[in-house]
Design a protein around this motif. Structure first.
Motif, short mmCIF file in Angstrom:
data_model
loop_
_atom_site.label_atom_id
_atom_site.label_comp_id
_atom_site.label_asym_id
_atom_site.label_seq_id
_atom_site.Cartn_x
_atom_site.Cartn_y
_atom_site.Cartn_z
N VAL A 189 0.62 -0.68 0.17
CA VAL A 189 0.06 -0.21 -0.32
C VAL A 189 0.65 1.13 0.30
N GLY A 190 0.96 1.92 -1.41
CA GLY A 190 1.61 2.80 -1.49
C GLY A 190 1.98 3.00 -2.75
N HIS A 191 3.00 4.54 -2.91
CA HIS A 191 3.61 4.38 -4.56
C HIS A 191 4.90 5.30 -4.28
N PHE A 371 11.52 12.05 7.82
CA PHE A 371 10.63 11.58 7.00
C PHE A 371 9.76 12.07 7.57
N ARG A 372 8.21 13.47 7.40
CA ARG A 372 7.30 13.76 7.92
C ARG A 372 5.89 12.90 7.25
N SER A 373 5.13 12.76 8.27
CA SER A 373 4.06 12.36 7.73
C SER A 373 2.48 13.17 7.61
N CYS A 374 1.83 14.06 6.63
CA CYS A 374 1.31 14.17 5.78
C CYS A 374 -0.49 13.84 5.43
N SER A 375 -0.79 14.89 5.92
CA SER A 375 -2.90 13.90 5.32
C SER A 375 -2.58 14.10 4.43
N GLY A 376 -3.74 13.26 3.72
CA GLY A 376 -3.47 12.53 2.19
C GLY A 376 -3.97 13.94 1.58
N GLU A 377 -4.95 14.55 2.35
CA GLU A 377 -5.55 16.07 1.20
C GLU A 377 -4.92 16.72 0.61
N GLU A 378 -3.95 16.92 1.63
CA GLU A 378 -2.45 17.52 0.84
C GLU A 378 -1.43 16.68 -0.47
N HIS A 379 -1.97 15.84 -0.53
CA HIS A 379 -0.96 15.29 -2.05
C HIS A 379 -2.38 15.54 -3.14
N GLU A 392 -8.93 6.27 -10.85
CA GLU A 392 -9.58 6.45 -9.95
C GLU A 392 -10.11 5.26 -8.78
N ARG A 393 -10.67 4.42 -9.70
CA ARG A 393 -11.58 3.27 -8.79
C ARG A 393 -9.62 2.30 -8.51
N GLU A 394 -9.08 2.16 -9.48
CA GLU A 394 -8.30 1.10 -9.51
C GLU A 394 -7.45 1.28 -8.65
N TRP A 395 -6.95 2.90 -8.24
CA TRP A 395 -5.67 3.24 -7.46
C TRP A 395 -6.24 4.64 -6.41
N LYS A 396 -6.19 3.99 -5.34
CA LYS A 396 -6.76 4.61 -4.06
C LYS A 396 -5.08 5.40 -3.48
N LEU A 397 -5.71 6.51 -2.55
CA LEU A 397 -4.29 6.46 -2.16
C LEU A 397 -4.42 5.83 -0.22
N GLU A 398 -5.33 5.65 0.21
CA GLU A 398 -5.32 4.66 1.39
C GLU A 398 -4.63 5.57 2.27
N GLY A 399 -4.50 6.94 2.63
CA GLY A 399 -3.62 7.40 3.41
C GLY A 399 -3.87 6.76 5.49
N GLU A 400 -5.27 7.02 5.22
CA GLU A 400 -5.94 6.09 6.41
C GLU A 400 -5.42 4.24 7.29
N THR A 402 -2.37 3.97 6.25
CA THR A 402 -0.13 3.88 5.66
C THR A 402 0.06 5.35 6.78
N LYS A 403 -0.88 5.90 7.57
CA LYS A 403 -0.41 6.68 8.82
C LYS A 403 0.09 8.25 8.14
N GLY A 404 -1.25 8.25 6.87
CA GLY A 404 -0.81 9.38 6.05
C GLY A 404 0.17 9.63 4.69
N VAL A 405 0.48 10.71 4.34
CA VAL A 405 1.57 10.19 2.72
C VAL A 405 2.58 11.15 3.72
#
Length: 433
Positions: A189-191, A371-379, A392-400, A402-405
């Protein structure tokens, strides 16, 4: 990149295969009896590799020429092709990490992964750091890797790779989840985001899922299956379809087919096609319109060999750096002294559990170094590219999950100075004067 992650494995030589196979039954019993996520599980020591997951990023950085090639290409569609080539070239050393390929050549002078059963790398501890450089004098390129285990429950590794002279960087992070159902399924989970300053371009790079197969034969190997995309902000993308070995279809292990196509083309008409095998041999690049072969990329060609890593001597490394922290375990694995492995590994893991308990009592929150964790909304980059490419259906951020981005703290990297953490080491908190 991050890959990043516990997806990486090392290998067992053919001469060790008989002994290795004798342990398959015990491994299967362990996997079958374990409930939940295997990512943080401690398996039999005979299946451990003498390398930590924090070193995964080496696969992205050890080819400086390929890493920075996009910076010197004026055509945008060819820059997308260079990014694809860099991604593909990383897979063999990522998933078969630890192999000394120049020592396992077959009769044709080519390397082979056949007969080399993979092992699981060491689970990184919280705060573990890996720092390395690669310098390619022929190409005038130099890469630097900064990797850190920013979370242990769940396991998350963050990485930053750069070639400052070329103005190229890649930043990524991954949470690894592992389950067993006849095969080990490794889900990342990540990119990663790959950036070329000269053209103000960014590419969204996937971290593919892996299936570890071969339990019945006693020779474990990785397979990537499914379809993944590398999305470019410049209007070009790569679509990569992976498939595995199949008797019915006569498919070859670790095969893939990829293409570069333009945004807005509903048919995804190929501009370039790339077909081959990511673990052996290599691949062929063709102009899709004319059928002309543009490149035959040979994984074993001298110009495509990994550049030797540059590291500080272990005794000069910080206590938080991987090679020093795991020195006793690594030595035991390389010499076959499993008693030493168990003793040294248990010592470090027990100390880490005690540190977490002490932090809970004192109300201490662990803070990563680089490194620092940011909100997924910031990405904004991720969200914009996925939306523009209709994925959008195939690739989701799922920051919740990964403790954020996770993003690199550039000031901390620039100000890197040993010792990293005064008064605390991987084995506990200490009094300071």
């Amino acid at each position: 990149m991050a890959t990043t992650t516990t997806t990486t494995m090392t290998t067992v030589s053919p001469t060790e295969h008989k002994s290795f196979s004798s342990h398959i039954t015990s491994l299967l019993k362990f996997l079958s009896s374990f409930q939940g996520d295997l990512a943080n599980a401690t398996g039999p020591p005979s299946f451990l590799a003498p390398v930590s997951v924090t070193e995964v990023g080496c696969c992205w950085a050890q080819y400086p020429r390929l890493f920075s090639a996009a910076a010197f290409e004026p055509a945008p569609e060819k820059r997308a092709l260079h990014v694809l080539r860099w991604f593909l070239s990383s897979l063999r050393t990522q998933l078969y990490t630890g192999i000394e390929f120049d020592k396992i050549r077959n009769g044709n002078g080519k390397n082979t992964t056949r007969g080399h059963s993979i092992r699981k790398p060491l689970n990184a501890f919280l705060g573990e750091v890996f720092l390395a450089e690669w310098k390619d004098d022929r190409a005038g390129a130099k890469t630097r890797l900064v990797s850190e285990q920013v979370s242990h429950h769940p396991p998350i590794t963050a990485m930053h790779i750069s070639d400052e002279s070329a103005g190229v960087r890649a930043d990524g992070y991954a949470r690894v989840e592992m389950t067993f159902n006849g095969a080990v399924h490794v889900n990342q989970v990540g990119h990663a985001i790959y950036r070329v300053d000269r053209y103000n371009e960014e590419y969204l790079v996937p971290l593919p899922d892996v299936k570890v197969k071969g339990f019945l034969s006693g020779c474990l190997y990785p397979e990537i299956t499914g379809t993944y995309h590398i999305l470019g902000i410049n209007g070009f993308a790569a679509e990569i379809k992976f498939w595995g070995e199949s008797v019915l279809s006569r498919a070859k292990r670790n095969s893939f087919e990829a293409k570069i196509y333009r945004k807005g083309d509903s048919k995804k008409t190929a501009i370039y096609t790339v077909v081959g095998c990511w673990s052996e041999g290599g691949w062929t690049v063709k102009d899709a319109k004319t059928g002309q072969v543009i490149e035959k990329f040979d994984l074993d060609a001298p110009e495509n060999q990994a550049i030797p890593i540059t590291l500080l001597p272990v005794e000069e490394q910080d206590e938080w750096e991987s090679r020093r922290a795991w020195a006793g375990v690594i030595e035991g694995l390389k010499t076959g002294n499993l008693s030493q492995v168990v003793e040294e590994k248990s010592k470090l893991e027990q100390a880490q559990r005690q540190m977490r308990a002490m932090e809970a009592v004192r109300g201490v929150t662990w803070e990563p170094l680089f490194f620092r964790s940011c909100s997924g909304e910031e990405h904004e980059v991720f969200r914009r590219m996925v939306k523009e490419w209709g994925l959008e259906r195939e690739w989701k951020l799922e920051g919740e999950r990964t403790k954020g981005v996770w993003r690199v703290n550039e000031e901390a990297v620039k100000g890197l100075k040993r010792p990293f953490r005064k008064g605390v080491s991987p084995t506990g908190y200490h009094e300071t004067s």
